[in-house]
Design a protein around this motif. Structure first.
Motif, short mmCIF file in Angstrom:
data_model
loop_
_atom_site.label_atom_id
_atom_site.label_comp_id
_atom_site.label_asym_id
_atom_site.label_seq_id
_atom_site.Cartn_x
_atom_site.Cartn_y
_atom_site.Cartn_z
N HIS A 118 21.77 52.31 -15.98
CA HIS A 118 22.25 52.53 -14.61
C HIS A 118 23.19 53.72 -14.56
O HIS A 118 23.18 54.51 -13.59
CB HIS A 118 22.97 51.28 -14.09
CG HIS A 118 22.07 50.32 -13.39
ND1 HIS A 118 21.47 50.62 -12.18
CD2 HIS A 118 21.67 49.05 -13.70
CE1 HIS A 118 20.74 49.59 -11.79
NE2 HIS A 118 20.83 48.62 -12.69
N HIS A 170 21.80 57.14 -13.96
CA HIS A 170 21.34 57.42 -12.59
C HIS A 170 22.49 57.67 -11.61
O HIS A 170 22.23 57.94 -10.44
CB HIS A 170 20.51 56.25 -12.08
CG HIS A 170 19.15 56.13 -12.71
ND1 HIS A 170 18.05 56.80 -12.23
CD2 HIS A 170 18.72 55.42 -13.80
CE1 HIS A 170 17.00 56.50 -12.98
NE2 HIS A 170 17.38 55.67 -13.94
N ARG A 171 23.73 57.60 -12.06
CA ARG A 171 24.81 57.60 -11.08
C ARG A 171 24.98 58.94 -10.36
O ARG A 171 25.63 59.00 -9.33
CB ARG A 171 26.13 57.17 -11.73
CG ARG A 171 26.72 58.14 -12.76
CD ARG A 171 28.03 57.55 -13.31
NE ARG A 171 28.68 58.40 -14.28
CZ ARG A 171 28.47 58.34 -15.59
NH1 ARG A 171 27.55 57.50 -16.07
NH2 ARG A 171 29.13 59.13 -16.41
N TRP A 172 24.41 60.02 -10.92
CA TRP A 172 24.50 61.32 -10.26
C TRP A 172 23.28 61.63 -9.38
O TRP A 172 23.23 62.68 -8.74
CB TRP A 172 24.65 62.44 -11.29
CG TRP A 172 25.96 62.45 -11.99
CD1 TRP A 172 27.18 62.88 -11.52
CD2 TRP A 172 26.20 62.02 -13.34
NE1 TRP A 172 28.15 62.74 -12.47
CE2 TRP A 172 27.58 62.22 -13.61
CE3 TRP A 172 25.38 61.50 -14.35
CZ2 TRP A 172 28.15 61.90 -14.84
CZ3 TRP A 172 25.96 61.18 -15.56
CH2 TRP A 172 27.32 61.39 -15.80
N ASP A 173 22.29 60.75 -9.37
CA ASP A 173 21.05 61.06 -8.66
C ASP A 173 21.27 61.34 -7.18
O ASP A 173 20.59 62.18 -6.58
CB ASP A 173 20.04 59.92 -8.82
CG ASP A 173 19.50 59.81 -10.24
OD1 ASP A 173 19.72 60.74 -11.04
OD2 ASP A 173 18.86 58.78 -10.54
N ALA A 174 22.20 60.60 -6.57
CA ALA A 174 22.43 60.78 -5.13
C ALA A 174 22.91 62.19 -4.80
O ALA A 174 22.68 62.68 -3.68
CB ALA A 174 23.44 59.74 -4.64
N GLU A 175 23.55 62.86 -5.76
CA GLU A 175 24.03 64.22 -5.51
C GLU A 175 22.88 65.19 -5.26
O GLU A 175 23.03 66.18 -4.54
CB GLU A 175 24.85 64.71 -6.70
CG GLU A 175 26.13 63.92 -6.94
CD GLU A 175 26.89 64.45 -8.14
OE1 GLU A 175 26.47 65.50 -8.69
OE2 GLU A 175 27.88 63.83 -8.55
N GLY A 210 20.12 62.49 -2.46
CA GLY A 210 20.60 61.66 -1.35
C GLY A 210 20.49 60.19 -1.72
O GLY A 210 19.83 59.82 -2.70
N GLU A 211 21.15 59.33 -0.93
CA GLU A 211 21.19 57.91 -1.26
C GLU A 211 19.80 57.28 -1.25
O GLU A 211 19.45 56.48 -2.12
CB GLU A 211 22.10 57.17 -0.28
CG GLU A 211 23.57 57.55 -0.39
CD GLU A 211 24.17 57.15 -1.73
OE1 GLU A 211 23.60 56.27 -2.40
OE2 GLU A 211 25.21 57.74 -2.10
N GLU A 212 18.99 57.63 -0.26
CA GLU A 212 17.66 57.03 -0.16
C GLU A 212 16.77 57.45 -1.32
O GLU A 212 16.07 56.62 -1.93
CB GLU A 212 17.01 57.41 1.17
CG GLU A 212 15.67 56.73 1.41
CD GLU A 212 15.10 57.05 2.79
OE1 GLU A 212 13.88 56.82 2.98
OE2 GLU A 212 15.86 57.52 3.66
N ALA A 226 17.75 58.54 -4.27
CA ALA A 226 18.29 57.98 -5.51
C ALA A 226 17.90 56.52 -5.66
O ALA A 226 17.59 56.04 -6.75
CB ALA A 226 19.80 58.15 -5.53
N ASP A 227 17.93 55.80 -4.54
CA ASP A 227 17.54 54.39 -4.58
C ASP A 227 16.08 54.24 -4.96
O ASP A 227 15.70 53.37 -5.75
CB ASP A 227 17.80 53.75 -3.21
CG ASP A 227 17.55 52.24 -3.23
OD1 ASP A 227 18.31 51.53 -3.90
OD2 ASP A 227 16.57 51.80 -2.58
#
Length: 348
Positions: free
Chosen positions: A256, A259-264, A267-269, A271-272
């Motif tokens: 996990h 993956h914590r930088w994926d939203a950068e 975006g949140e969607e 990355a989810d």
């Protein structure tokens, strides 16, 4: 079919253990596996976290090659979209020579979007980039020249392979997708015992694409499946479950964290959505713990059932992992080598 066994290792950090000691201990684990008659040792690739402390897998494998004799080694997997094809092919050939023909090559596109951006690539094109680079590798191994002809993502002058591999056909692996593995003639690495349905899909795709231009299988070879299993063996099932649970939970936490930088970048969607493969694995995590934790006799019975199914003769152990200590992993290895493996070898 004769049973064979391997090890899959992220080479995760261990709190309180220095990185030089971590590397030394892991090399000793590979030596132990080699002496015990294990068939393979595979190293993961991740970047930017303590999930993987040897992300440049070939360097670690090169070191391990000098203290082992028969065990085969390779990445599981090399993230093809992150690397230039010339570097991939030259490193592969050098390590195959260092191992004197004991190299195996697991390939994939990767599951963490941020790792692609760290390497100057991108996530949306990662599947295309994977297939594009795989085609360059396939052609180079057949012709002895590294060429970007027909590539969408690379443009470089054709060059000769000055260092050729020892093996005429290096074994290639792909994890998780029966269709991708079958299409390109790759061995399939499956999380846990493979179902008949998944095996049939793999075999059907394999034979349907025989003769395609991009294939990595050797002439006369057929579908081959390896099953990865998190493993913890102890004198009681309760003690083994404790070790295995801590191992899986620690591995999950570190995965996990990757993956914590994926939203950068997505975006949140986005990355989810990228967490989808991890979620599918976690949905069956309790089953994986129960299957991989037990006394020597319990593990003998469970592994024997996997081998008796006839769908795979290769079981790849995932240890140490997560919050499992090195001593606990060594204890599991000792019990597996002394009380489990000999009985399975005799039954094969």
């Amino acid at each position: 079919m004769a049973a064979t066994f391997g090890i899959f290792d992220h080479i995760e950090a261990i709190p309180g253990t220095s990185t030089p000691q971590l590397m030394k201990d892991r090399l000793e684990l590979v030596r132990q596996a080699d002496q015990a008659g294990f068939s393979g040792y595979y190293v993961a690739e991740h970047h930017g976290s303590d999930l993987c402390m040897a992300p440049n897998q070939e360097m670690f494998i090169a070191a391990a090659s000098q203290i082992t004799d028969t065990i085969r080694m390779g990445p599981m997997v090399k993230l093809l979209p992150l690397h230039h094809p010339v570097t991939l092919i030259e490193d592969m050939c050098v390590v195959d020579n260092l191992t004197n023909g004991r190299f195996e090559f697991g390939v994939g596109r990767g599951v963490a979007p941020i790792e692609h951006y760290w390497h100057g690539s991108d996530w949306p094109t990662s599947t295309d980039r994977f297939e594009d680079t795989l085609a360059i590798i396939s052609r180079a191994l057949k012709t002895g020249e590294i060429s970007s002809e027909g590539s969408k993502y690379h443009d470089f002058r054709t060059m000769p392979m000055s260092t050729l591999p020892v093996q005429e056909h290096i074994p290639f692996w792909y994890p998780g997708s029966p269709v991708t593995a079958g299409k390109f003639g790759l061995n399939l690495m499956w999380p846990g015992p493979i179902s008949q349905e998944a095996y049939d899909l793999y075999a059907e795709t394999w034979y349907a694409h025989q003769g395609d231009e991009v294939r990595l299988d050797a002439p006369g070879s057929g579908p081959r499946v390896g099953c990865t299993m998190v493993l913890a063996i102890a004198d009681t099932e309760e003690a083994a479950l404790d070790v295995c649970t801590r191992g899986v939970k620690g591995l999950t936490r570190r995965t996990h964290a990757v993956h914590r930088w994926d939203a950068e970048v997505l975006g949140e969607e986005g990355a989810d959505a990228a967490l989808g493969p991890l979620r599918r694995i976690l949905a069956h995590i309790d089953d994986a713990i129960r299957a991989g934790a037990g006394t020597p006799s319990q593990i003998r019975d469970r592994f024997g059932a996997i081998l008796d199914s006839g769908l795979s003769e290769y079981i790849v152990l995932q240890l140490p992992t997560g919050d499992m200590t090195l001593d606990e992993a060594r204890r599991t290895m000792d019990l597996f080598c002394s009380e489990v493996k000999p009985e399975l070898d005799k039954a094969a």
